[in-house]
Write a protein that holds these residues in place. Structure first.
Motif, short mmCIF file in Angstrom:
data_model
loop_
_atom_site.label_atom_id
_atom_site.label_comp_id
_atom_site.label_asym_id
_atom_site.label_seq_id
_atom_site.Cartn_x
_atom_site.Cartn_y
_atom_site.Cartn_z
N HIS A 226 42.70 -6.77 -2.37
CA HIS A 226 42.04 -5.67 -1.66
C HIS A 226 42.53 -4.32 -2.21
O HIS A 226 43.72 -4.15 -2.45
CB HIS A 226 42.34 -5.78 -0.17
CG HIS A 226 41.48 -4.91 0.69
ND1 HIS A 226 41.69 -3.55 0.81
CD2 HIS A 226 40.41 -5.19 1.47
CE1 HIS A 226 40.79 -3.04 1.64
NE2 HIS A 226 39.99 -4.02 2.06
N PRO A 227 41.62 -3.34 -2.36
CA PRO A 227 42.03 -2.08 -2.97
C PRO A 227 42.83 -1.14 -2.07
O PRO A 227 43.43 -0.18 -2.56
CB PRO A 227 40.70 -1.42 -3.36
CG PRO A 227 39.68 -2.05 -2.48
CD PRO A 227 40.16 -3.44 -2.18
N HIS A 228 42.83 -1.36 -0.75
CA HIS A 228 43.54 -0.41 0.13
C HIS A 228 44.28 -1.16 1.24
O HIS A 228 43.74 -1.40 2.32
CB HIS A 228 42.54 0.60 0.73
CG HIS A 228 43.21 1.75 1.42
ND1 HIS A 228 42.52 2.71 2.12
CD2 HIS A 228 44.52 2.12 1.51
CE1 HIS A 228 43.37 3.60 2.61
NE2 HIS A 228 44.59 3.25 2.25
N VAL A 229 45.50 -1.54 0.92
CA VAL A 229 46.33 -2.27 1.88
C VAL A 229 47.63 -1.51 2.09
O VAL A 229 48.29 -1.12 1.12
CB VAL A 229 46.67 -3.70 1.37
CG1 VAL A 229 47.51 -4.45 2.41
CG2 VAL A 229 45.42 -4.48 1.04
N SER A 230 48.00 -1.30 3.34
CA SER A 230 49.30 -0.70 3.68
C SER A 230 50.13 -1.77 4.36
O SER A 230 49.74 -2.30 5.41
CB SER A 230 49.10 0.48 4.64
OG SER A 230 48.14 1.39 4.12
N VAL A 231 51.27 -2.10 3.76
CA VAL A 231 52.17 -3.11 4.33
C VAL A 231 53.36 -2.36 4.92
O VAL A 231 54.12 -1.72 4.19
CB VAL A 231 52.63 -4.10 3.24
CG1 VAL A 231 53.66 -5.08 3.80
CG2 VAL A 231 51.43 -4.86 2.68
N LEU A 232 53.49 -2.40 6.25
CA LEU A 232 54.52 -1.61 6.95
C LEU A 232 55.59 -2.58 7.47
O LEU A 232 55.31 -3.40 8.34
CB LEU A 232 53.89 -0.84 8.10
CG LEU A 232 52.63 -0.02 7.77
CD1 LEU A 232 52.16 0.75 9.00
CD2 LEU A 232 52.89 0.94 6.61
N VAL A 233 56.80 -2.48 6.92
CA VAL A 233 57.84 -3.46 7.25
C VAL A 233 59.17 -2.76 7.56
O VAL A 233 59.46 -1.69 7.01
CB VAL A 233 58.05 -4.48 6.10
CG1 VAL A 233 56.85 -5.40 5.98
CG2 VAL A 233 58.31 -3.78 4.77
N ASP A 234 59.96 -3.38 8.43
CA ASP A 234 61.30 -2.86 8.66
C ASP A 234 62.26 -3.47 7.62
O ASP A 234 61.86 -4.31 6.79
CB ASP A 234 61.76 -3.11 10.10
CG ASP A 234 61.96 -4.58 10.43
OD1 ASP A 234 61.69 -5.46 9.56
OD2 ASP A 234 62.40 -4.88 11.56
N ASP A 235 63.52 -3.03 7.67
CA ASP A 235 64.49 -3.50 6.67
C ASP A 235 64.60 -5.02 6.66
O ASP A 235 64.70 -5.64 5.60
CB ASP A 235 65.88 -2.91 6.96
CG ASP A 235 65.99 -1.48 6.46
OD1 ASP A 235 65.39 -1.16 5.43
OD2 ASP A 235 66.69 -0.69 7.13
#
Ligand code: F6R
Length: 260
Positions: A226-235
């Protein structure tokens, strides 16, 4: 694929910023909502912005990802009820503008096809919130799922039923065997995907999602296409990422105005 490694509150703020920017620019935006624990901080932040800052969702629409098959209409864990409790009843989003796949339809395949049709008729999903299972599922697309799949009936793995037993009095056998879920192809059709993952239990799935080969064994790896993916993860969830330092540097150098 952009990977942001930050504390949970900051991640929730970033996802809420993306949703706020979208809804302010296009009040009739179509939101994709996930259930489970991962998006809860995002939903709380959206409720806060609605209550304290007047952020309105009155003209928006929402589609949920998945639903258990066979739970009674008033069951507290029915995802339709969960999403109402956690978000949509707490903001000015008309319940009639919130849809989910129907897990109690007499004809489940027809209901799944109708759900696909409803998403298309709404113009498609602008921003889809996602979590990820410890086995790499997105929505309820378990390992082995077709990477081109659309909304359909699926069988939950024992791993997922064990993971979700915490919502069913810690009894995995009380978690339904079957679900209806958007397919991976359905999810990939959304314009922007925002996936949240926290905690060490998600570290392997996040590693595979970001750095593994694209494979039905780890369904979330399809997001690499996919061209626009934001993966938001903690440490903790980033704990197995080989490129973690690079992702931290990249995010630190990104101008704030760009957003996700
Ligand atoms: C729920 C869903 C699932 C969850 C996943 C992670 O609508 O689509 O894919 O996102 O099982 O669940 P949590 O966030 O509870 O760890």
């Amino acid at each position: 694929m952009e990977v942001v490694i930050a504390p949970v509150d900051a991640l929730a703020g970033l996802a809420a910023d993306a949703i706020e920017t979208l809804v302010r620019a296009r009040p009739e935006a179509v939101l994709g909502l996930a259930t489970g624990s991962s998006p809860l901080a995002v939903y709380d932040e959206l409720v806060r912005r609605h209550t304290e800052q007047g952020l309105s969702f009155a003209r928006a629409r929402a589609f949920t990802l998945d639903e258990y098959v066979g739970l009674a209409a008033d069951h507290p864990q029915r995802y339709r009820n969960v999403i109402a409790r956690e978000l949509t009843d707490r903001i000015d989003l008309d319940p009639a503008r919130v849809a989910g796949p129907d897990g109690s339809a007499a004809d489940l395949p027809a209901a799944c096809a109708a759900y696909e049709q409803a998403i298309s008729a709404a113009g498609g999903i602008d921003l889809q919130i996602l979590g990820i299972g410890t086995d790499g599922h997105i929505a309820f697309n378990e390992p082995g799922s077709s990477l081109a799949s659309r909304t359909r009936v699926k069988t939950l793995t024992m791993q997922t039923r064990q993971d979700n037993a915490r919502f069913f009095d810690d009894d995995p056998s009380a978690v339904p065997n079957h679900c209806v879920t958007q397919g991976i192809g359905t999810i990939l059709a959304a314009s922007h995907l925002v996936l949240l993952a926290t905690g060490r239990a998600k570290a392997e799935a996040v590693h595979q999602l970001v750095e593994g080969p694209v494979s039905a064994m780890w369904p979330a790896t399809a997001l690499q296409l996919h061209p626009h993916v934001s993966v938001l993860v903690d440490d903790a969830a980033a704990g197995r990422l080989q490129l973690a330092d690079h992702f931290r540097q990249t995010w630190a150098a990104k101008p704030a105005w760009q957003g996700l």
